[in-house]
Scaffold this motif. Structure first.
Motif, PDB file in Angstrom:
ATOM      1  N   SER A   1      -1.001 -10.165  -0.885  1.00  0.00           N
ATOM      2  CA  SER A   1      -1.445  -9.886  -2.249  1.00  0.00           C
ATOM      3  C   SER A   1      -2.221  -8.581  -2.388  1.00  0.00           C
ATOM      4  O   SER A   1      -2.934  -8.399  -3.381  1.00  0.00           O
ATOM      5  CB  SER A   1      -2.299 -11.048  -2.792  1.00  0.00           C
ATOM      6  OG  SER A   1      -1.614 -12.267  -2.631  1.00  0.00           O
ATOM      7  N   LEU A   2      -2.112  -7.662  -1.447  1.00  0.00           N
ATOM      8  CA  LEU A   2      -2.723  -6.343  -1.578  1.00  0.00           C
ATOM      9  C   LEU A   2      -1.659  -5.379  -2.077  1.00  0.00           C
ATOM     10  O   LEU A   2      -0.590  -5.254  -1.477  1.00  0.00           O
ATOM     11  CB  LEU A   2      -3.296  -5.870  -0.246  1.00  0.00           C
ATOM     12  CG  LEU A   2      -4.180  -4.614  -0.313  1.00  0.00           C
ATOM     13  CD1 LEU A   2      -5.478  -4.915  -1.040  1.00  0.00           C
ATOM     14  CD2 LEU A   2      -4.470  -4.085   1.087  1.00  0.00           C
ATOM     15  N   LEU A   3      -1.941  -4.687  -3.181  1.00  0.00           N
ATOM     16  CA  LEU A   3      -0.959  -3.852  -3.858  1.00  0.00           C
ATOM     17  C   LEU A   3      -1.502  -2.446  -4.047  1.00  0.00           C
ATOM     18  O   LEU A   3      -2.671  -2.262  -4.375  1.00  0.00           O
ATOM     19  CB  LEU A   3      -0.601  -4.457  -5.224  1.00  0.00           C
ATOM     20  CG  LEU A   3       0.469  -3.738  -6.037  1.00  0.00           C
ATOM     21  CD1 LEU A   3       1.854  -4.070  -5.494  1.00  0.00           C
ATOM     22  CD2 LEU A   3       0.364  -4.122  -7.512  1.00  0.00           C
ATOM     23  N   ALA A   4      -0.639  -1.450  -3.827  1.00  0.00           N
ATOM     24  CA  ALA A   4      -0.979  -0.050  -4.084  1.00  0.00           C
ATOM     25  C   ALA A   4      -0.102   0.459  -5.219  1.00  0.00           C
ATOM     26  O   ALA A   4       1.105   0.207  -5.243  1.00  0.00           O
ATOM     27  CB  ALA A   4      -0.770   0.802  -2.834  1.00  0.00           C
ATOM     28  N   THR A   5      -0.707   1.187  -6.168  1.00  0.00           N
ATOM     29  CA  THR A   5       0.027   1.762  -7.294  1.00  0.00           C
ATOM     30  C   THR A   5      -0.350   3.231  -7.442  1.00  0.00           C
ATOM     31  O   THR A   5      -1.438   3.650  -7.040  1.00  0.00           O
ATOM     32  CB  THR A   5      -0.286   1.015  -8.602  1.00  0.00           C
ATOM     33  OG1 THR A   5      -1.688   1.144  -8.893  1.00  0.00           O
ATOM     34  CG2 THR A   5       0.078  -0.456  -8.502  1.00  0.00           C
ATOM     35  N   CYS A   6       0.550   4.011  -8.031  1.00  0.00           N
ATOM     36  CA  CYS A   6       0.269   5.423  -8.295  1.00  0.00           C
ATOM     37  C   CYS A   6       0.891   5.796  -9.630  1.00  0.00           C
ATOM     38  O   CYS A   6       1.794   5.105 -10.125  1.00  0.00           O
ATOM     39  CB  CYS A   6       0.800   6.317  -7.177  1.00  0.00           C
ATOM     40  SG  CYS A   6       2.600   6.328  -7.031  1.00  0.00           S
ATOM     41  N   ASP A   7       0.418   6.909 -10.204  1.00  0.00           N
ATOM     42  CA  ASP A   7       0.886   7.266 -11.540  1.00  0.00           C
ATOM     43  C   ASP A   7       1.147   8.761 -11.644  1.00  0.00           C
ATOM     44  O   ASP A   7       0.970   9.527 -10.695  1.00  0.00           O
ATOM     45  CB  ASP A   7      -0.111   6.804 -12.610  1.00  0.00           C
ATOM     46  CG  ASP A   7      -1.431   7.558 -12.568  1.00  0.00           C
ATOM     47  OD1 ASP A   7      -1.602   8.424 -11.695  1.00  0.00           O
ATOM     48  OD2 ASP A   7      -2.300   7.273 -13.408  1.00  0.00           O
ATOM     49  N   TRP A   8       1.575   9.174 -12.835  1.00  0.00           N
ATOM     50  CA  TRP A   8       1.953  10.553 -13.102  1.00  0.00           C
ATOM     51  C   TRP A   8       0.740  11.462 -13.288  1.00  0.00           C
ATOM     52  O   TRP A   8       0.892  12.673 -13.408  1.00  0.00           O
ATOM     53  CB  TRP A   8       2.854  10.590 -14.332  1.00  0.00           C
ATOM     54  CG  TRP A   8       3.746  11.787 -14.409  1.00  0.00           C
ATOM     55  CD1 TRP A   8       3.713  12.770 -15.350  1.00  0.00           C
ATOM     56  CD2 TRP A   8       4.815  12.133 -13.530  1.00  0.00           C
ATOM     57  NE1 TRP A   8       4.688  13.709 -15.108  1.00  0.00           N
ATOM     58  CE2 TRP A   8       5.384  13.343 -13.988  1.00  0.00           C
ATOM     59  CE3 TRP A   8       5.365  11.536 -12.391  1.00  0.00           C
ATOM     60  CZ2 TRP A   8       6.461  13.951 -13.355  1.00  0.00           C
ATOM     61  CZ3 TRP A   8       6.420  12.146 -11.758  1.00  0.00           C
ATOM     62  CH2 TRP A   8       6.961  13.337 -12.246  1.00  0.00           C
ATOM     63  N   ALA A   9      -0.458  10.898 -13.312  1.00  0.00           N
ATOM     64  CA  ALA A   9      -1.675  11.692 -13.438  1.00  0.00           C
ATOM     65  C   ALA A   9      -2.304  12.007 -12.085  1.00  0.00           C
ATOM     66  O   ALA A   9      -3.352  12.656 -12.031  1.00  0.00           O
ATOM     67  CB  ALA A   9      -2.691  10.963 -14.321  1.00  0.00           C
ATOM     68  N   GLY A  10      -1.728  11.544 -10.992  1.00  0.00           N
ATOM     69  CA  GLY A  10      -2.258  11.820  -9.661  1.00  0.00           C
ATOM     70  C   GLY A  10      -3.217  10.776  -9.143  1.00  0.00           C
ATOM     71  O   GLY A  10      -3.904  11.012  -8.151  1.00  0.00           O
ATOM     72  N   GLU A  11      -3.278   9.629  -9.769  1.00  0.00           N
ATOM     73  CA  GLU A  11      -4.205   8.572  -9.353  1.00  0.00           C
ATOM     74  C   GLU A  11      -3.493   7.541  -8.486  1.00  0.00           C
ATOM     75  O   GLU A  11      -2.323   7.216  -8.706  1.00  0.00           O
ATOM     76  CB  GLU A  11      -4.809   7.881 -10.575  1.00  0.00           C
ATOM     77  CG  GLU A  11      -5.632   8.788 -11.465  1.00  0.00           C
ATOM     78  CD  GLU A  11      -6.134   8.083 -12.704  1.00  0.00           C
ATOM     79  OE1 GLU A  11      -6.933   8.679 -13.441  1.00  0.00           O
ATOM     80  OE2 GLU A  11      -5.725   6.919 -12.939  1.00  0.00           O
ATOM     81  N   ILE A  12      -4.230   7.008  -7.524  1.00  0.00           N
ATOM     82  CA  ILE A  12      -3.764   5.923  -6.663  1.00  0.00           C
ATOM     83  C   ILE A  12      -4.788   4.804  -6.742  1.00  0.00           C
ATOM     84  O   ILE A  12      -5.992   5.053  -6.617  1.00  0.00           O
ATOM     85  CB  ILE A  12      -3.586   6.384  -5.206  1.00  0.00           C
ATOM     86  CG1 ILE A  12      -2.591   7.546  -5.131  1.00  0.00           C
ATOM     87  CG2 ILE A  12      -3.112   5.236  -4.323  1.00  0.00           C
ATOM     88  CD1 ILE A  12      -2.486   8.161  -3.748  1.00  0.00           C
ATOM     89  N   LYS A  13      -4.315   3.575  -6.931  1.00  0.00           N
ATOM     90  CA  LYS A  13      -5.215   2.429  -7.046  1.00  0.00           C
ATOM     91  C   LYS A  13      -4.751   1.319  -6.110  1.00  0.00           C
ATOM     92  O   LYS A  13      -3.556   1.120  -5.895  1.00  0.00           O
ATOM     93  CB  LYS A  13      -5.256   1.921  -8.488  1.00  0.00           C
ATOM     94  CG  LYS A  13      -5.870   2.908  -9.475  1.00  0.00           C
ATOM     95  CD  LYS A  13      -5.958   2.326 -10.882  1.00  0.00           C
ATOM     96  CE  LYS A  13      -6.592   3.323 -11.851  1.00  0.00           C
ATOM     97  NZ  LYS A  13      -6.724   2.772 -13.222  1.00  0.00           N
ATOM     98  N   ILE A  14      -5.745   0.602  -5.572  1.00  0.00           N
ATOM     99  CA  ILE A  14      -5.490  -0.530  -4.678  1.00  0.00           C
ATOM    100  C   ILE A  14      -6.001  -1.781  -5.379  1.00  0.00           C
ATOM    101  O   ILE A  14      -7.150  -1.833  -5.834  1.00  0.00           O
ATOM    102  CB  ILE A  14      -6.188  -0.357  -3.312  1.00  0.00           C
ATOM    103  CG1 ILE A  14      -5.862   1.032  -2.729  1.00  0.00           C
ATOM    104  CG2 ILE A  14      -5.761  -1.458  -2.354  1.00  0.00           C
ATOM    105  CD1 ILE A  14      -4.408   1.268  -2.436  1.00  0.00           C
ATOM    106  N   TRP A  15      -5.148  -2.806  -5.428  1.00  0.00           N
ATOM    107  CA  TRP A  15      -5.448  -4.048  -6.152  1.00  0.00           C
ATOM    108  C   TRP A  15      -5.355  -5.242  -5.211  1.00  0.00           C
ATOM    109  O   TRP A  15      -4.625  -5.232  -4.233  1.00  0.00           O
ATOM    110  CB  TRP A  15      -4.455  -4.251  -7.303  1.00  0.00           C
ATOM    111  CG  TRP A  15      -4.346  -3.095  -8.249  1.00  0.00           C
ATOM    112  CD1 TRP A  15      -3.589  -1.955  -8.069  1.00  0.00           C
ATOM    113  CD2 TRP A  15      -4.998  -2.945  -9.507  1.00  0.00           C
ATOM    114  NE1 TRP A  15      -3.733  -1.119  -9.128  1.00  0.00           N
ATOM    115  CE2 TRP A  15      -4.584  -1.695 -10.047  1.00  0.00           C
ATOM    116  CE3 TRP A  15      -5.864  -3.741 -10.253  1.00  0.00           C
ATOM    117  CZ2 TRP A  15      -5.026  -1.237 -11.270  1.00  0.00           C
ATOM    118  CZ3 TRP A  15      -6.301  -3.283 -11.477  1.00  0.00           C
ATOM    119  CH2 TRP A  15      -5.894  -2.050 -11.977  1.00  0.00           C
ATOM    120  N   GLN A  16      -6.139  -6.286  -5.565  1.00  0.00           N
ATOM    121  CA  GLN A  16      -6.043  -7.552  -4.831  1.00  0.00           C
ATOM    122  C   GLN A  16      -6.326  -8.703  -5.780  1.00  0.00           C
ATOM    123  O   GLN A  16      -7.201  -8.605  -6.631  1.00  0.00           O
ATOM    124  CB  GLN A  16      -7.014  -7.592  -3.650  1.00  0.00           C
ATOM    125  CG  GLN A  16      -6.786  -8.802  -2.761  1.00  0.00           C
ATOM    126  CD  GLN A  16      -7.713  -8.841  -1.575  1.00  0.00           C
ATOM    127  OE1 GLN A  16      -8.804  -8.320  -1.628  1.00  0.00           O
ATOM    128  NE2 GLN A  16      -7.271  -9.464  -0.503  1.00  0.00           N
TER     129      GLN A  16
END
Length: 513
Positions: free
Chosen positions: A498-513
């Motif tokens: 259940s650990l998830l990494a996401t990224c976007d078109w603005a250059g941000e990376i986020k880690i979720w749990q």
């Protein structure tokens, strides 16, 4: 005759002795590490004991630059830090990798005959064995006799280079032990057990925004023991490696491309990174040193890269060209072109190897007004023959493809704002009863991926949301408002459930749990 021979030998040695003054002194400026001054930042985070308690720590970012132009960065912790009550995921301190340079120690033996050194005056030349001490003064190269230099120059070095490049045998320094050899304490309990049931992430753990341009791709390290590292490729011409499990810090930054980096992936050993970009360059980079093991100029801009699933030295690249090329990197600093796959298309959007690597799929931009044959093409890897180009017939391009981890199925992301399900066996029939729709693509290269247990299908969306679909029912389980800009990738951790990494078109990376 003996005296004449000894005089010739002495002349040869005297010739070599005169060259000691010509010994080059290497430039030591490249070995010096710079430590720029930086102001102390105060970071607040929620303590694991209670959500209402805040603790304050003083953080000081440091940056080390090695001789290959690769900066080892331990930046500030994430700007936003959240914590679950039941999971103690990280400590607030950002660990600083030590990038010390060790001096090169050389020891050698050589034999020298001298006419002045006699044994009991009988004129017999005596051999003198000389050993340099192992302690070397920084900036001074030890003297090597002329004979030994000539012998070393005659020994071919190509075989050792080939062995080093093909075996992925990289010696890790002190900084490497903290970067890649380190095993996260959070990952250790899960290494000996099977992956548990995936749950939908809800809370934000790390927020990392060090890229100055859109992030095109993110990927967890495939080595389970080193899967705390996350790779990111960006339009800002850089590739970054993050500690996305323990600290959220940027460990390495690679600036080997002169244009946007469109595709990047780990090697199977986790010690190298293969990258390609809009500068038409292919780079295979050592993770620890930042040195390019090889660099090659391509004929087209690169948009897709994939390693072969069983042959770790072979990879396929495609881009703005009708051709897709397979390369072998067993030879040192030289890539061998194995074969070329040609199709009547303009661009390759994505590449997907099917199980065992005998066949692979390419998604292209070949869409006509009436039909969309050649949108997905199946290839035989060995013969380079087309197996089928009549797989997907709807008039939408497919920016990304992903394979189910347990079943012989694959999913294609389409610009029709839905994902289509196909069989991974010939003739690759589409499942018309299942369609995963609700998210938006709208021209972005939005990626999709299955959870490691195969129960969930996750995808980004052009509106910044993350959609979680039930694989069996094709229903939306949950929607996560993750980003303000288009979310182009969302990937589950291969070990931690259940650990998830996401990224976007603005250059941000986020880690979720």
């Amino acid at each position: 005759h003996t005296a004449r021979l000894s005089s010739l030998v002495a002349y040869d040695d005297s010739d070599s002795e005169t060259e000691t003054g010509k010994t080059e002194v290497p430039n030591t400026s490249s070995r010096q590490t710079s430590h720029p001054n930086s102001s102390v930042n105060r970071v607040q985070y929620f303590a694991p004991g209670g959500l209402g308690t805040k603790s304050t720590y003083e953080m000081q970012p440091t940056e080390n630059t090695d001789s290959f132009g690769t900066s080892t960065v331990c930046e500030d912790p994430p700007e936003h830090y959240a914590q679950n009550n039941d999971t103690d995921l990280t400590s607030p301190y950002c660990r600083r990798p030590y990038s010390g340079h060790t001096a090169l120690h050389m020891s050698y033996n050589y034999e020298q005959t001298s006419s002045s050194s006699t044994n009991s005056g009988n004129g017999v030349s005596q051999k003198r064995i000389h050993k340099d001490s192992t302690t070397a003064i920084k900036g001074i190269r030890p003297y090597i006799p002329k004979r030994l230099r000539q012998e070393n120059s005659s020994v071919p070095k190509k075989e050792s280079d080939q062995r080093d490049s093909s075996d992925c045998d990289v010696k890790l320094g002190i900084s490497g032990e903290q970067t890649s050899s380190k095993i996260s304490e959070l990952i250790k309990p899960y290494l000996g057990s099977k992956y548990k049931l995936t749950e939908v992430p809800k809370s934000l753990i790390f927020y990392m925004s060090k890229h100055s341009g859109p992030v095109n791709e993110i990927q967890w390290c495939p080595v389970r023991e080193q899967s705390h590292m996350l790779l990111s490729a960006s339009m800002d011409k850089t590739i970054k490696v993050w500690d996305a499990v323990d600290t959220g810090c940027c460990l390495k930054t690679y600036s080997c491309h002169s244009c946007a980096v469109r595709a990047a992936c780990w090697s199977s050993c986790g010690r190298r990174i293969l990258s390609g970009g809009f500068d038409s360059m292919l780079h295979l980079t050592d993770v620890e040193t930042g040195k390019q093991i090889f660099s090659s100029k391509n004929e087209f801009r690169i948009s897709a890269l994939k390693f072969h699933p069983t042959e770790s030295n072979i990879f396929i690249c495609g881009g703005f060209s009708p051709e897709v090329k397979a390369w072998d990197i067993r030879t040192s600093k030289v890539m061998e072109l194995l074969r070329v796959y040609k199709a009547a298309v303009q661009q390759t959007l994505d590449i997907l190897f099917l199980p065992e690597g005998r066949e692979f799929l390419t998604s292209t931009d070949a869409v006509s007004r009436d039909s969309a044959d050649r949108t997905i093409i199946a290839w035989d890897f060995q013969s380079a023959a087309k197996i089928s180009n009549q797989i997907f017939h709807e008039r939408y391009t497919c920016p990304s493809l992903t394979l189910h981890p347990k079943e012989s199925m694959f999913v294609a992301q389409t610009n029709g704002n839905y994902m289509a399900l196909f069989s991974a066996q010939r003739p690759y029939r589409i499942n018309k009863k299942k369609r995963y729709e609700g998210h938006k693509v709208e021209g972005f290269a939005v990626g999709c991926e299955f959870s490691p247990d195969g129960t969930l299908l996750v995808t980004g969306s052009s509106d910044g949301k993350v959609f979680f679909y039930n694989y069996h029912t094709a229903r939306i389980i949950r929607t996560l408002s993750a980003h303000k800009e288009a979310c182009v990738s969302a990937i589950f951790h291969p070990v931690l459930p259940s650990l998830l990494a996401t990224c976007d078109w603005a250059g941000e990376i986020k880690i979720w749990q």
